[in-house]
Design a protein around this motif. Structure first.
Motif, PDB file in Angstrom:
ATOM      1  N   LYS A 214       0.774  -1.104  -0.042  1.00  0.00           N
ATOM      2  CA  LYS A 214       0.091  -0.087  -0.134  1.00  0.00           C
ATOM      3  C   LYS A 214       0.900   1.335   0.127  1.00  0.00           C
ATOM      4  CE  LYS A 214      -4.087  -1.989   2.187  1.00  0.00           C
ATOM      5  NZ  LYS A 214      -4.866  -1.801   3.780  1.00  0.00           N
ATOM      6  N   GLN A 215       1.954   0.986   0.521  1.00  0.00           N
ATOM      7  CA  GLN A 215       2.797   2.506   0.492  1.00  0.00           C
ATOM      8  C   GLN A 215       3.739   2.424  -0.276  1.00  0.00           C
ATOM      9  OE1 GLN A 215       4.235   3.289   4.814  1.00  0.00           O
ATOM     10  NE2 GLN A 215       3.102   1.466   5.513  1.00  0.00           N
ATOM     11  N   LEU A 216       4.272   1.115  -1.014  1.00  0.00           N
ATOM     12  CA  LEU A 216       5.349   1.393  -1.850  1.00  0.00           C
ATOM     13  C   LEU A 216       4.861   1.924  -3.301  1.00  0.00           C
ATOM     14  CD1 LEU A 216       7.111  -2.213  -1.370  1.00  0.00           C
ATOM     15  CD2 LEU A 216       8.223   0.207  -1.513  1.00  0.00           C
ATOM     16  N   PRO A 217       5.678   3.071  -3.805  1.00  0.00           N
ATOM     17  CA  PRO A 217       5.293   3.605  -5.229  1.00  0.00           C
ATOM     18  C   PRO A 217       5.816   2.527  -6.114  1.00  0.00           C
ATOM     19  CG  PRO A 217       6.393   5.327  -3.694  1.00  0.00           C
ATOM     20  CD  PRO A 217       6.368   3.993  -2.899  1.00  0.00           C
ATOM     21  N   ILE A 218       6.935   1.804  -6.039  1.00  0.00           N
ATOM     22  CA  ILE A 218       7.292   0.617  -7.045  1.00  0.00           C
ATOM     23  C   ILE A 218       6.599  -0.570  -6.079  1.00  0.00           C
ATOM     24  CG2 ILE A 218       9.169  -0.606  -8.017  1.00  0.00           C
ATOM     25  CD1 ILE A 218      10.794   2.173  -8.117  1.00  0.00           C
ATOM     26  N   LYS A 219       5.744  -0.990  -6.483  1.00  0.00           N
ATOM     27  CA  LYS A 219       5.107  -2.078  -5.741  1.00  0.00           C
ATOM     28  C   LYS A 219       5.530  -3.480  -6.179  1.00  0.00           C
ATOM     29  CE  LYS A 219       0.767   0.419  -5.342  1.00  0.00           C
ATOM     30  NZ  LYS A 219       1.441   0.883  -4.031  1.00  0.00           N
ATOM     31  N   ARG A 220       6.646  -3.907  -5.811  1.00  0.00           N
ATOM     32  CA  ARG A 220       7.256  -5.000  -5.751  1.00  0.00           C
ATOM     33  C   ARG A 220       8.677  -5.184  -4.622  1.00  0.00           C
ATOM     34  NH1 ARG A 220      12.537  -4.708  -7.753  1.00  0.00           N
ATOM     35  NH2 ARG A 220      12.811  -3.063  -9.512  1.00  0.00           N
ATOM     36  N   VAL A 221       9.129  -6.358  -4.382  1.00  0.00           N
ATOM     37  CA  VAL A 221      10.187  -6.598  -3.419  1.00  0.00           C
ATOM     38  C   VAL A 221      11.504  -6.364  -4.194  1.00  0.00           C
ATOM     39  CG1 VAL A 221      11.546  -7.955  -2.195  1.00  0.00           C
ATOM     40  CG2 VAL A 221       8.739  -8.251  -2.050  1.00  0.00           C
ATOM     41  N   GLY A 222      12.422  -5.540  -3.702  1.00  0.00           N
ATOM     42  CA  GLY A 222      13.596  -5.437  -4.092  1.00  0.00           C
ATOM     43  C   GLY A 222      14.521  -6.717  -4.589  1.00  0.00           C
ATOM     44  N   THR A 223      15.499  -6.537  -5.414  1.00  0.00           N
ATOM     45  CA  THR A 223      16.543  -7.622  -5.310  1.00  0.00           C
ATOM     46  C   THR A 223      18.008  -7.431  -5.099  1.00  0.00           C
ATOM     47  OG1 THR A 223      17.483  -6.888  -7.697  1.00  0.00           O
ATOM     48  CG2 THR A 223      15.138  -8.261  -7.742  1.00  0.00           C
ATOM     49  N   PRO A 224      18.722  -8.304  -4.443  1.00  0.00           N
ATOM     50  CA  PRO A 224      19.889  -7.897  -4.112  1.00  0.00           C
ATOM     51  C   PRO A 224      20.917  -7.346  -5.151  1.00  0.00           C
ATOM     52  CG  PRO A 224      19.301 -10.345  -3.685  1.00  0.00           C
ATOM     53  CD  PRO A 224      18.449  -9.848  -4.495  1.00  0.00           C
ATOM     54  N   GLU A 225      20.687  -7.797  -6.553  1.00  0.00           N
ATOM     55  CA  GLU A 225      21.407  -7.020  -7.353  1.00  0.00           C
ATOM     56  C   GLU A 225      21.190  -5.419  -7.533  1.00  0.00           C
ATOM     57  OE1 GLU A 225      21.137 -11.410  -8.171  1.00  0.00           O
ATOM     58  OE2 GLU A 225      19.336  -9.819  -7.963  1.00  0.00           O
ATOM     59  N   GLU A 226      20.065  -5.129  -7.009  1.00  0.00           N
ATOM     60  CA  GLU A 226      19.733  -3.553  -6.967  1.00  0.00           C
ATOM     61  C   GLU A 226      20.612  -3.050  -5.933  1.00  0.00           C
ATOM     62  OE1 GLU A 226      15.343  -3.252  -9.038  1.00  0.00           O
ATOM     63  OE2 GLU A 226      15.601  -4.471  -7.211  1.00  0.00           O
ATOM     64  N   ILE A 227      20.848  -3.655  -4.895  1.00  0.00           N
ATOM     65  CA  ILE A 227      21.626  -3.272  -3.802  1.00  0.00           C
ATOM     66  C   ILE A 227      23.182  -3.052  -4.471  1.00  0.00           C
ATOM     67  CG2 ILE A 227      22.475  -3.163  -1.570  1.00  0.00           C
ATOM     68  CD1 ILE A 227      19.344  -2.854  -1.965  1.00  0.00           C
ATOM     69  N   GLY A 228      23.684  -4.264  -5.112  1.00  0.00           N
ATOM     70  CA  GLY A 228      24.917  -4.446  -5.583  1.00  0.00           C
ATOM     71  C   GLY A 228      25.374  -3.323  -6.516  1.00  0.00           C
ATOM     72  N   ALA A 229      24.498  -2.815  -7.288  1.00  0.00           N
ATOM     73  CA  ALA A 229      24.453  -1.992  -8.215  1.00  0.00           C
ATOM     74  C   ALA A 229      25.132  -0.578  -7.611  1.00  0.00           C
ATOM     75  CB  ALA A 229      23.362  -1.801  -9.362  1.00  0.00           C
ATOM     76  N   MET A 230      24.222  -0.285  -6.506  1.00  0.00           N
ATOM     77  CA  MET A 230      24.188   0.824  -5.731  1.00  0.00           C
ATOM     78  C   MET A 230      25.678   0.991  -5.079  1.00  0.00           C
ATOM     79  SD  MET A 230      21.858   2.917  -3.119  1.00  0.00           S
ATOM     80  CE  MET A 230      20.664   3.617  -4.101  1.00  0.00           C
ATOM     81  N   ALA A 231      25.960  -0.285  -4.564  1.00  0.00           N
ATOM     82  CA  ALA A 231      27.338  -0.482  -3.900  1.00  0.00           C
ATOM     83  C   ALA A 231      28.505  -0.101  -4.962  1.00  0.00           C
ATOM     84  CB  ALA A 231      27.599  -1.838  -3.235  1.00  0.00           C
ATOM     85  N   LEU A 232      28.187  -0.713  -6.103  1.00  0.00           N
ATOM     86  CA  LEU A 232      29.231  -0.587  -7.312  1.00  0.00           C
ATOM     87  C   LEU A 232      29.575   1.083  -7.536  1.00  0.00           C
ATOM     88  CD1 LEU A 232      31.199  -1.339  -9.401  1.00  0.00           C
ATOM     89  CD2 LEU A 232      29.353  -1.530 -10.857  1.00  0.00           C
TER      90      LEU A 232
END
Length: 255
Positions: A214-232
């Motif tokens: 209900k609160q998420l604008p992007i209505k899905r669970v995130g993936t580990p790869e999306e955190i990995g890309a930010m870490a890069l």
């Protein structure tokens, strides 16, 4: 501008805790693909050997070194072995985390409190200090602390975990301010709900998921790869003027 080098980690050595699965393994994989020599660390050597072997078959250069980061005596061995293997440390990712309880804060006993603080706060504190003599020799050193959106606003059922992650954000800023003169960048990532084994108590709970969707604008669970890309981004030359920053990757949950 040569964009091919902007996100390159060629010649860099990265040490990543909690790297045998989930977010940590994703960061290790992306860093290795970007050219870094990567030490994967977690508690179980067998798990590390398996994941490191998979990465090395792709032509990457990685090694698994077991360490229980909650045991302060093991951290020095981890740093010493990393340097002995690859010759230095350019990038440290404090990703390992613990949360042995889920429920009201008044049900959290002192042993659980101590374990959470030992792994989530004391370990990044001590490991960062142990890496300092090696980071200061690097041409472009970077420390990345994996916090949580719970560190920005407490999450239901994750009281002391949220406290530890809030403290990690504050500690990130302290290190960034004090280590700036040494040209060591220190930043934090606050993941939202990411589909990992660690967060299964959340994404497998229908009531919690319904509330979050209900609160998420992007209505899905995130993936580990999306955190990995930010870490890069934070490890690479793309972020050389970025320190003391706190980045959310949460689908907009904290907007």
């Amino acid at each position: 501008m040569d964009l091919s080098s902007l996100f390159s980690l060629d010649g860099k050595v990265a040490l990543i805790t909690g790297a045998s699965k989930g977010i940590g393994l994703s960061i290790a994989t992306i860093f290795a693909a970007a050219g870094a020599k990567v030490v994967l660390s977690s508690r179980k050597q067998d798990d590390l050997d398996r994941e490191s072997a998979k990465l090395n078959t792709k032509g990457y250069s990685t090694k698994g070194i077991a360490c229980n980061v909650g045991n302060m005596e093991e951290l020095k061995h981890l740093v010493d072995e990393t340097v002995a293997t690859f010759g230095g440390i350019d990038i440290l990712v404090n990703n390992a985390a613990a949360n042995p309880v889920f429920g009201p804060i008044h049900h959290t006993d002192i042993s659980a409190f101590d374990k959470i603080m030992d792994v989530n706060l004391k370990a990044p504190f001590e490991l960062s200090k142990l890496c300092f003599p090696h980071l200061i020799k690097s041409a472009s050193p970077s420390v990345i602390n994996i916090s949580s959106i719970g560190g920005l606003s407490p999450e239901p059922g994750l009281g002391i975990y949220s406290v530890s992650k809030a403290a990690l954000i504050s500690m990130t800023k302290v290190f960034a301010k004090e280590w700036g003169e040494a040209k060591i960048r220190v930043n934090a990532i606050c993941p939202g709900l990411i589909q990992t084994k660690f967060s299964e108590a959340l994404w497998s709970n229908d009531k919690i998921m319904a509330m979050m969707m209900k609160q998420l604008p992007i209505k899905r669970v995130g993936t580990p790869e999306e955190i990995g890309a930010m870490a890069l981004f934070l490890a690479s030359p793309a972020s050389t003027y970025t320190t003391g920053s706190v980045f959310t990757a949460d689908g907009g949950f904290t907007i």
